[in-house]
Structures are given as C-alpha cells and as structure tokens.
Design a protein around this motif. Structure first.
Motif, PDB file in Angstrom:
ATOM      1  N   ASP A 120      30.081  35.063  27.142  1.00  0.00           N
ATOM      2  CA  ASP A 120      28.892  35.151  28.238  1.00  0.00           C
ATOM      3  C   ASP A 120      29.321  35.112  29.630  1.00  0.00           C
ATOM      4  O   ASP A 120      29.187  35.860  30.386  1.00  0.00           O
ATOM      5  CB  ASP A 120      27.977  33.804  28.168  1.00  0.00           C
ATOM      6  N   ILE A 121      30.633  34.313  29.667  1.00  0.00           N
ATOM      7  CA  ILE A 121      31.332  34.330  31.140  1.00  0.00           C
ATOM      8  C   ILE A 121      32.048  35.572  31.192  1.00  0.00           C
ATOM      9  O   ILE A 121      31.995  36.029  32.241  1.00  0.00           O
ATOM     10  CB  ILE A 121      31.984  32.911  31.188  1.00  0.00           C
ATOM     11  N   ALA A 122      32.591  35.803  29.968  1.00  0.00           N
ATOM     12  CA  ALA A 122      33.665  37.054  30.319  1.00  0.00           C
ATOM     13  C   ALA A 122      32.733  38.218  30.586  1.00  0.00           C
ATOM     14  O   ALA A 122      33.039  39.356  31.411  1.00  0.00           O
ATOM     15  CB  ALA A 122      34.189  37.259  29.044  1.00  0.00           C
ATOM     16  N   GLU A 123      31.484  38.365  30.092  1.00  0.00           N
ATOM     17  CA  GLU A 123      30.732  39.723  30.209  1.00  0.00           C
ATOM     18  C   GLU A 123      30.142  39.586  31.623  1.00  0.00           C
ATOM     19  O   GLU A 123      30.031  40.577  32.378  1.00  0.00           O
ATOM     20  CB  GLU A 123      29.781  39.812  29.402  1.00  0.00           C
ATOM     21  N   GLU A 124      29.832  38.484  32.197  1.00  0.00           N
ATOM     22  CA  GLU A 124      29.220  38.059  33.416  1.00  0.00           C
ATOM     23  C   GLU A 124      30.351  38.432  34.828  1.00  0.00           C
ATOM     24  O   GLU A 124      29.957  39.147  35.640  1.00  0.00           O
ATOM     25  CB  GLU A 124      28.836  36.559  33.679  1.00  0.00           C
ATOM     26  N   VAL A 125      31.569  38.274  34.423  1.00  0.00           N
ATOM     27  CA  VAL A 125      32.334  38.505  35.282  1.00  0.00           C
ATOM     28  C   VAL A 125      33.251  39.787  35.201  1.00  0.00           C
ATOM     29  O   VAL A 125      33.735  40.359  36.192  1.00  0.00           O
ATOM     30  CB  VAL A 125      33.691  37.675  35.608  1.00  0.00           C
ATOM     31  N   GLY A 126      32.998  40.558  34.107  1.00  0.00           N
ATOM     32  CA  GLY A 126      33.461  41.983  33.832  1.00  0.00           C
ATOM     33  C   GLY A 126      34.949  41.778  33.324  1.00  0.00           C
ATOM     34  O   GLY A 126      35.828  42.686  33.601  1.00  0.00           O
ATOM     35  N   LEU A 127      35.202  40.889  32.614  1.00  0.00           N
ATOM     36  CA  LEU A 127      36.529  40.546  32.210  1.00  0.00           C
ATOM     37  C   LEU A 127      37.314  41.638  31.375  1.00  0.00           C
ATOM     38  O   LEU A 127      38.378  41.866  32.282  1.00  0.00           O
ATOM     39  CB  LEU A 127      36.628  39.381  31.313  1.00  0.00           C
ATOM     40  N   LEU A 128      36.959  42.333  30.615  1.00  0.00           N
ATOM     41  CA  LEU A 128      37.477  43.249  29.857  1.00  0.00           C
ATOM     42  C   LEU A 128      37.900  44.664  30.795  1.00  0.00           C
ATOM     43  O   LEU A 128      38.918  45.059  30.805  1.00  0.00           O
ATOM     44  CB  LEU A 128      36.828  43.601  28.748  1.00  0.00           C
ATOM     45  N   ASP A 129      36.766  44.973  31.651  1.00  0.00           N
ATOM     46  CA  ASP A 129      36.756  46.117  32.421  1.00  0.00           C
ATOM     47  C   ASP A 129      37.939  45.782  33.583  1.00  0.00           C
ATOM     48  O   ASP A 129      38.525  46.650  34.026  1.00  0.00           O
ATOM     49  CB  ASP A 129      35.752  46.676  32.914  1.00  0.00           C
ATOM     50  N   ASN A 130      38.143  44.436  34.098  1.00  0.00           N
ATOM     51  CA  ASN A 130      38.909  44.129  35.167  1.00  0.00           C
ATOM     52  C   ASN A 130      40.253  44.349  34.648  1.00  0.00           C
ATOM     53  O   ASN A 130      41.091  44.431  35.329  1.00  0.00           O
ATOM     54  CB  ASN A 130      38.390  42.725  35.926  1.00  0.00           C
ATOM     55  N   LEU A 131      40.381  43.642  33.404  1.00  0.00           N
ATOM     56  CA  LEU A 131      41.649  43.524  33.028  1.00  0.00           C
ATOM     57  C   LEU A 131      42.174  45.122  32.912  1.00  0.00           C
ATOM     58  O   LEU A 131      43.359  45.247  32.699  1.00  0.00           O
ATOM     59  CB  LEU A 131      41.773  42.747  31.519  1.00  0.00           C
ATOM     60  N   ARG A 132      41.424  45.719  32.356  1.00  0.00           N
ATOM     61  CA  ARG A 132      41.717  47.260  32.023  1.00  0.00           C
ATOM     62  C   ARG A 132      41.963  48.110  33.398  1.00  0.00           C
ATOM     63  O   ARG A 132      43.170  48.807  33.692  1.00  0.00           O
ATOM     64  CB  ARG A 132      40.534  47.946  31.442  1.00  0.00           C
ATOM     65  N   THR A 133      41.400  47.622  34.262  1.00  0.00           N
ATOM     66  CA  THR A 133      41.620  48.180  35.894  1.00  0.00           C
ATOM     67  C   THR A 133      42.863  47.726  36.453  1.00  0.00           C
ATOM     68  O   THR A 133      43.669  48.481  37.029  1.00  0.00           O
ATOM     69  CB  THR A 133      40.418  47.713  36.705  1.00  0.00           C
ATOM     70  N   ILE A 134      43.295  46.492  36.244  1.00  0.00           N
ATOM     71  CA  ILE A 134      44.225  45.645  36.635  1.00  0.00           C
ATOM     72  C   ILE A 134      45.407  46.364  36.276  1.00  0.00           C
ATOM     73  O   ILE A 134      46.638  46.780  36.860  1.00  0.00           O
ATOM     74  CB  ILE A 134      44.291  44.107  36.679  1.00  0.00           C
ATOM     75  N   THR A 135      45.497  46.348  34.921  1.00  0.00           N
ATOM     76  CA  THR A 135      46.803  46.657  34.129  1.00  0.00           C
ATOM     77  C   THR A 135      46.961  48.191  34.277  1.00  0.00           C
ATOM     78  O   THR A 135      48.074  48.702  34.579  1.00  0.00           O
ATOM     79  CB  THR A 135      46.527  46.721  32.420  1.00  0.00           C
ATOM     80  N   GLN A 136      46.164  48.969  34.437  1.00  0.00           N
ATOM     81  CA  GLN A 136      46.296  50.663  34.837  1.00  0.00           C
ATOM     82  C   GLN A 136      46.792  50.549  36.313  1.00  0.00           C
ATOM     83  O   GLN A 136      47.787  51.434  36.452  1.00  0.00           O
ATOM     84  CB  GLN A 136      45.033  51.239  34.731  1.00  0.00           C
ATOM     85  N   ALA A 137      46.244  49.667  37.075  1.00  0.00           N
ATOM     86  CA  ALA A 137      46.600  49.957  38.585  1.00  0.00           C
ATOM     87  C   ALA A 137      48.123  49.484  38.919  1.00  0.00           C
ATOM     88  O   ALA A 137      48.819  50.146  39.672  1.00  0.00           O
ATOM     89  CB  ALA A 137      45.717  49.269  39.579  1.00  0.00           C
ATOM     90  N   VAL A 138      48.368  48.392  38.089  1.00  0.00           N
ATOM     91  CA  VAL A 138      49.880  47.736  38.384  1.00  0.00           C
ATOM     92  C   VAL A 138      50.894  48.686  37.641  1.00  0.00           C
ATOM     93  O   VAL A 138      51.978  49.016  38.138  1.00  0.00           O
ATOM     94  CB  VAL A 138      50.126  46.226  37.828  1.00  0.00           C
ATOM     95  N   ARG A 139      50.645  49.349  36.508  1.00  0.00           N
ATOM     96  CA  ARG A 139      51.465  50.129  36.075  1.00  0.00           C
ATOM     97  C   ARG A 139      51.547  51.223  37.056  1.00  0.00           C
ATOM     98  O   ARG A 139      52.831  51.836  37.060  1.00  0.00           O
ATOM     99  CB  ARG A 139      51.114  50.450  34.463  1.00  0.00           C
ATOM    100  N   ALA A 140      50.451  51.984  37.574  1.00  0.00           N
ATOM    101  CA  ALA A 140      50.762  52.983  38.368  1.00  0.00           C
ATOM    102  C   ALA A 140      51.474  52.729  39.750  1.00  0.00           C
ATOM    103  O   ALA A 140      52.288  53.565  40.269  1.00  0.00           O
ATOM    104  CB  ALA A 140      49.140  53.439  38.676  1.00  0.00           C
TER     105      ALA A 140
END
Length: 208
Positions: free
Chosen positions: A35-55
């Motif tokens: 519930d909290i993971a979906e509320e904060v957008g956890l998975l999408d945020n982790l994907r966005t962060i990992t892609q951005a830091v690698r770039a």
C-alpha cells in the motif's frame, strides 16, 4: 531542499535489499509494504533513480541483506526481533526466488555488491565502508527497504563514518505510515544531511 550537487566521481547510490521478497508481487514481504509502496510510487521511483544515476556516471552499490539459510539465528544468544521474523518467515531465502534480485534492480557490470548484512545496517560486519572509500565515495544516497529499519540504520552508520547522507523519501517504504513519518520527519533530520524526493534528487545530478 539542499543546494548540493552530486559529483559523479564521489557519489554512490546505495540500493538496499532489492530482493523479490520485498519488491515483487508474490514476495513474502511485499503484501505488508504494498500500500505504501504504491502510494509513493516506489518501484517507478527506483527505476527512475537507477537509470538517472547510471546515466550520470554515479556508482550503484547493492547493499544486500543476509539471504536466509537453514539454521540461521536458531542458536544465537540475542537475535533481534527482525532476525526472528526472518527466521520464522524464511525471508530472502538463499536459492529461492524470493532471495533473488528484483529483475529491474539486479547488479549490472561496474556495480558494487557489498557483503550481505546480518542486521539492519549495511555497514556493520560488511565490506561496504571499505568498498566506498576505495572508490573515493564521500556522498551516499540511500534507497530501498525498509525506511525505518535497514535504510535508517545504514544511513545513520554512514553519517557516523563521515559520509554526506541523502535520504530519498519516496524511494523507500515501510509497513505503516507512522513508520515512514518517523523515518523522514522525526529520526531522519537528526542524522541525514539532505531529505528529498526523487524529482529533487534527479535535478541535482550531473548531466551524463
């Protein structure tokens, strides 16, 4: 929000416990944080962060919990409540799907995978500090699970060791809202240098 900018050569993203049991449908712990993971957008945020830091050329460091093996903790004098739950639930079991990396956050070539931590801190009894120092890291951004246990303990320890610590508050989750509030509004400000969200963090990264 901090006015800091993160230098690629001295910054690392600490990805804590990216296991299927935590992050995937069917994982043993996922129903408790969903519930909290979906509320904060956890998975999408982790994907966005990992892609951005690698770039951006920033080092990704996987900070994994001990994968459960038969017999773990059973003869310990003082297993923690969390360790007792892992023992009873066989979370992150070695050789099982739940103890494998979530496919979106598995280590890639050039990533660092630290020793597995037995307790909540990714630094205690592991090589994480050594690995970071050998790569010239001075600033760490901590993401993953859980906000009020392994994230908080790892980030606190990092500050004690002299790192500049950033918490990304929508790139983690917990069992209850009060645990998230405690991690980011009550406890976090006592040790973290910066507590920001994914959008703010991305804006501070160098261009790749």
């Amino acid at each position: 929000m901090s006015h800091l900018s993160y230098r690629a050569e001295s910054t690392a993203l600490l990805m804590v416990d990216p296991y299927n049991d935590f992050l995937s449908e069917g994982g043993k712990v996922w129903p408790f944080i969903k519930d909290i993971a979906e509320e904060v957008g956890l998975l999408d945020n982790l994907r966005t962060i990992t892609q951005a830091v690698r770039a951006a050329g920033i080092k990704v460091v996987i900070v994994p919990h001990r994968r459960w093996h038969p017999g773990d903790y059973e003869c310990w004098c003082h297993p923690s409540p969390s360790q007792q739950k892992i023992m009873q639930g066989r979370h992150f079991a070695a050789g099982e799907w739940g103890g494998e990396w979530h496919p979106d956050f598995a280590p890639q070539p050039g990533d660092i995978v630290a020793d597995e931590h037995w307790g909540s801190s990714g630094f205690a009894n592991t090589d994480l500090d050594l690995q970071l120092k050998q790569h010239g890291i001075t600033h760490v951004a901590v993401v993953g699970l859980l906000a009020n246990t392994c994230i908080e303990a790892t980030a606190r320890y990092a500050q004690e060791l002299g790192y500049y610590v950033t918490l990304i508050k929508d790139a983690t989750a917990a069992y209850r809202q009060e645990m998230m509030r405690s991690a980011h509004e009550l406890n976090g400000p006592t040790f973290a240098h910066s507590i920001i969200d994914t959008r703010e963090f991305i804006a501070l990264l160098p261009q790749g």
